[in-house]
Design an enzyme around this catalytic site. Structure first.
Site, mmCIF file in Angstrom:
data_model
loop_
_atom_site.group_PDB
_atom_site.id
_atom_site.type_symbol
_atom_site.label_atom_id
_atom_site.label_comp_id
_atom_site.label_asym_id
_atom_site.label_seq_id
_atom_site.Cartn_x
_atom_site.Cartn_y
_atom_site.Cartn_z
ATOM 1 N N GLY A 201 0.849 -1.182 0.000
ATOM 2 C CA GLY A 201 0.000 0.000 0.000
ATOM 3 C C GLY A 201 0.879 1.224 0.000
ATOM 4 O O GLY A 201 1.937 1.235 0.637
ATOM 5 N N GLU A 241 -2.065 -3.068 4.686
ATOM 6 C CA GLU A 241 -1.739 -2.200 3.547
ATOM 7 C C GLU A 241 -2.580 -0.931 3.543
ATOM 8 O O GLU A 241 -2.106 0.128 3.121
ATOM 9 C CB GLU A 241 -1.906 -2.970 2.231
ATOM 10 C CG GLU A 241 -1.086 -4.248 2.103
ATOM 11 C CD GLU A 241 0.400 -4.083 2.344
ATOM 12 O OE1 GLU A 241 0.902 -2.955 2.239
ATOM 13 O OE2 GLU A 241 1.061 -5.092 2.663
ATOM 14 N N HIS A 250 5.694 0.897 9.047
ATOM 15 C CA HIS A 250 5.820 -0.344 9.806
ATOM 16 C C HIS A 250 6.142 -0.017 11.267
ATOM 17 O O HIS A 250 6.831 0.972 11.546
ATOM 18 C CB HIS A 250 6.916 -1.229 9.207
ATOM 19 C CG HIS A 250 6.495 -1.842 7.912
ATOM 20 N ND1 HIS A 250 7.298 -1.868 6.796
ATOM 21 C CD2 HIS A 250 5.326 -2.441 7.555
ATOM 22 C CE1 HIS A 250 6.644 -2.470 5.814
ATOM 23 N NE2 HIS A 250 5.454 -2.819 6.250
ATOM 24 N N TRP A 252 8.109 -1.201 13.319
ATOM 25 C CA TRP A 252 9.524 -1.170 13.699
ATOM 26 C C TRP A 252 10.277 -0.042 12.980
ATOM 27 O O TRP A 252 11.503 0.070 13.101
ATOM 28 C CB TRP A 252 10.191 -2.523 13.421
ATOM 29 C CG TRP A 252 10.249 -2.879 11.960
ATOM 30 C CD1 TRP A 252 11.280 -2.637 11.092
ATOM 31 C CD2 TRP A 252 9.237 -3.522 11.174
ATOM 32 N NE1 TRP A 252 10.971 -3.073 9.828
ATOM 33 C CE2 TRP A 252 9.722 -3.628 9.846
ATOM 34 C CE3 TRP A 252 7.959 -4.027 11.463
ATOM 35 C CZ2 TRP A 252 8.969 -4.201 8.828
ATOM 36 C CZ3 TRP A 252 7.218 -4.593 10.439
ATOM 37 C CH2 TRP A 252 7.725 -4.682 9.147
ATOM 38 N N VAL A 266 5.104 7.321 15.623
ATOM 39 C CA VAL A 266 3.928 7.169 16.477
ATOM 40 C C VAL A 266 4.422 7.021 17.911
ATOM 41 O O VAL A 266 5.217 6.131 18.198
ATOM 42 C CB VAL A 266 3.092 5.927 16.073
ATOM 43 C CG1 VAL A 266 1.923 5.748 17.012
ATOM 44 C CG2 VAL A 266 2.602 6.070 14.631
ATOM 45 N N THR A 269 3.532 3.582 20.169
ATOM 46 C CA THR A 269 4.027 2.252 19.806
ATOM 47 C C THR A 269 5.466 2.150 20.309
ATOM 48 O O THR A 269 6.284 3.025 20.001
ATOM 49 C CB THR A 269 4.002 2.030 18.281
ATOM 50 O OG1 THR A 269 4.735 3.081 17.642
ATOM 51 C CG2 THR A 269 2.583 2.016 17.748
ATOM 52 N N GLN A 272 10.906 -0.599 18.409
ATOM 53 C CA GLN A 272 11.023 -2.032 18.115
ATOM 54 C C GLN A 272 12.138 -2.231 17.108
ATOM 55 O O GLN A 272 12.236 -1.505 16.129
ATOM 56 C CB GLN A 272 9.669 -2.524 17.567
ATOM 57 C CG GLN A 272 9.599 -4.004 17.285
ATOM 58 C CD GLN A 272 8.163 -4.445 16.951
ATOM 59 O OE1 GLN A 272 7.207 -4.089 17.631
ATOM 60 N NE2 GLN A 272 8.014 -5.219 15.890
HETATM 61 ZN ZN LIG Z 1 3.784 -3.080 5.259
#
Ligand SMILES: [Zn+2]
Length: 421
Positions: A201, A241, A250, A252, A266, A269, A272
């Site tokens: 995406g 996506e 993502h 991480w 973000v 979160t 990671q």
């Molecule tokens: Zn992805």
């Protein structure tokens, strides 16, 4: 950087014969970003402008307060590209995917209870609902699905391009399918990727051309009808996506713990180090804290991802308020094909051309009286239906127009509009 998802499960056929495990990229987002930047260096500037807008929008609390109260309906068009007849997927498979999106983005997914206690307060109802478009860009009634036979067997893999590198998938003249106005529709191309990846995406600004903006999902991973025992069979590749489409990274980031660029921008979160495969056990620790591997933006198995966070929702609200704002007022979904828990029924598809299906939930029991009236109030169809069965009403011979479905079960009476075309 190698971001392979390794299938630990083997494909075991009914005979007990097992094929070797496969190695497939779950998501082509990062790879495609590199390709986009090669094709058009201006992509970097566009994405930087989107990020600057996002940060400014998030910094103003009034924006969030105004936006986060509303349910936002996203008009979707699904473009099915097929080379083998089996890739011309059923409407039912498509409806199953829309249903999954409406669960995951409304926090109605049944595995929401699996979120560990320390992350529960961060999980959120994003407030986005998805509907198959009911109007084409020209204003004609549609079921929100296009179907195109193509001579290119792996047209979804992003390597099926012209000599100058233009992906054929996005252009009818090149053997693919033109987008519907990407400002007003979320375009989802469902096409064979031949194991290049399960889907990808585009972040806002990431696609080289607006006609290429949207989401691509491999035929085998769209919806949950093709449940073949694999790890990504519950339709959550599309959830992931579409997260990218609404400007999520993502979880991480890129990779590693230390650098600013390694983050997903973000706050809620945890930092990671890398993605997860399979279905980890909480806590899975990296960068000094428990990873949120159950987030939709990780690579964890479909059965083991269950949440977006408040911070991720806020980024998505920024996207729908800025670069994706054209979706807000596109009015491409006059009728919404979605479960109606308030009514206790699901009517699908809507609009309909050949058969109206009515499914009943626990609000109904035993015999339900099913009545269909036309707009003039004339009774068209009448049946008694056991609530444990889906009722299918033939609509093929009905004139185009609005109809009213009335369902009575003891003291319960509900009605729903249906569009026949
Ligand atoms: Zn992805």
């Amino acid at each position: 950087m190698n971001k392979k998802v390794i299938y630990l499960l083997f494909y075991c056929l009914a005979t007990g014969f097992c094929l070797p495990a496969q190695e497939v990229d779950k998501c082509g987002h990062d790879l495609l970003l590199e390709q986009s930047l090669e094709r058009d260096p201006a992509v970097a500037d566009r994405m930087a402008a989107v990020e600057a807008f996002t940060q400014a929008w998030l910094a103003d609390d009034a924006n969030l307060a105004a936006q986060s109260r509303e349910i936002i309906t996203i008009p979707v068009v699904v473009h099915v590209l097929w080379n083998e007849a089996s890739e011309d997927i059923s409407n039912l498979q498509i409806y199953s995917q829309i249903g999954i999106l409406n669960e995951d983005f409304r926090m109605r997914n049944e595995n929401v209870g699996d979120i560990p206690d320390d992350f529960k307060s961060l999980a959120v109802d994003v407030g986005f609902e998805f509907c198959l478009a009911t109007l084409t860009p020209e204003g004609d009634i549609t079921d929100g699905i296009t179907r195109t036979q193509t001579e290119w067997p792996c047209i979804g893999d992003f390597n099926t391009t012209t000599e100058s590198g233009i992906p054929r998938l996005f252009y009818s003249i090149l053997g693919g399918k033109d987008a519907w106005d990407p400002r007003r529709y979320l375009n989802i191309w469902v096409a064979p990727t031949c194991n290049a990846f399960l889907g990808f995406g585009f972040n806002p600004g990431q696609s080289v051309a607006s006609q290429e903006d949207g989401v691509v999902i491999d035929t085998d991973y769209f919806g949950n009808v093709c449940n073949d025992g694999r790890n990504h069979h519950l339709g959550r590749t599309t959830t992931h996506e579409i997260g990218h489409y609404f400007n999520l990274k993502h979880i991480w980031g890129t990779k590693g713990c230390g650098e600013e660029d390694d983050d997903d921008f973000v706050e809620d979160t945890p930092r990671q180090d890398n993605f997860h495969n399979g279905c980890p056990t909480h806590p899975s620790v990296s960068c000094g804290s428990a990873d949120m591997y159950m987030n939709f933006m990780d690579y964890t198995d479909d059965a083991c991802i269950s949440m977006f966070t408040i911070g991720q929702r806020n980024r998505m609200l920024a996207a729908i308020s800025g670069p994706r704002a054209g979706l807000l007022n596109s009015n491409r979904c006059l009728f919404i094909n979605r479960p109606r828990p308030d009514l206790g029924i699901t009517v699908f598809p809507n609009p309909v051309d050949d058969c109206i299906h009515v499914e009943f939930n626990a609000n109904f029991d035993n015999d339900v009286t099913v009545l269909l009236y036309d707009a003039a109030g004339k009774l068209i169809y009448e049946a008694i239906n056991n609530a444990s069965n889906i009722r299918s009403i033939p609509a093929k011979d009905l004139a185009t127009g609005v109809y009213y479905l009335h369902l009575t079960n003891g003291s319960t009476k509900v009605s729903e509009r249906v569009m026949v075309y």
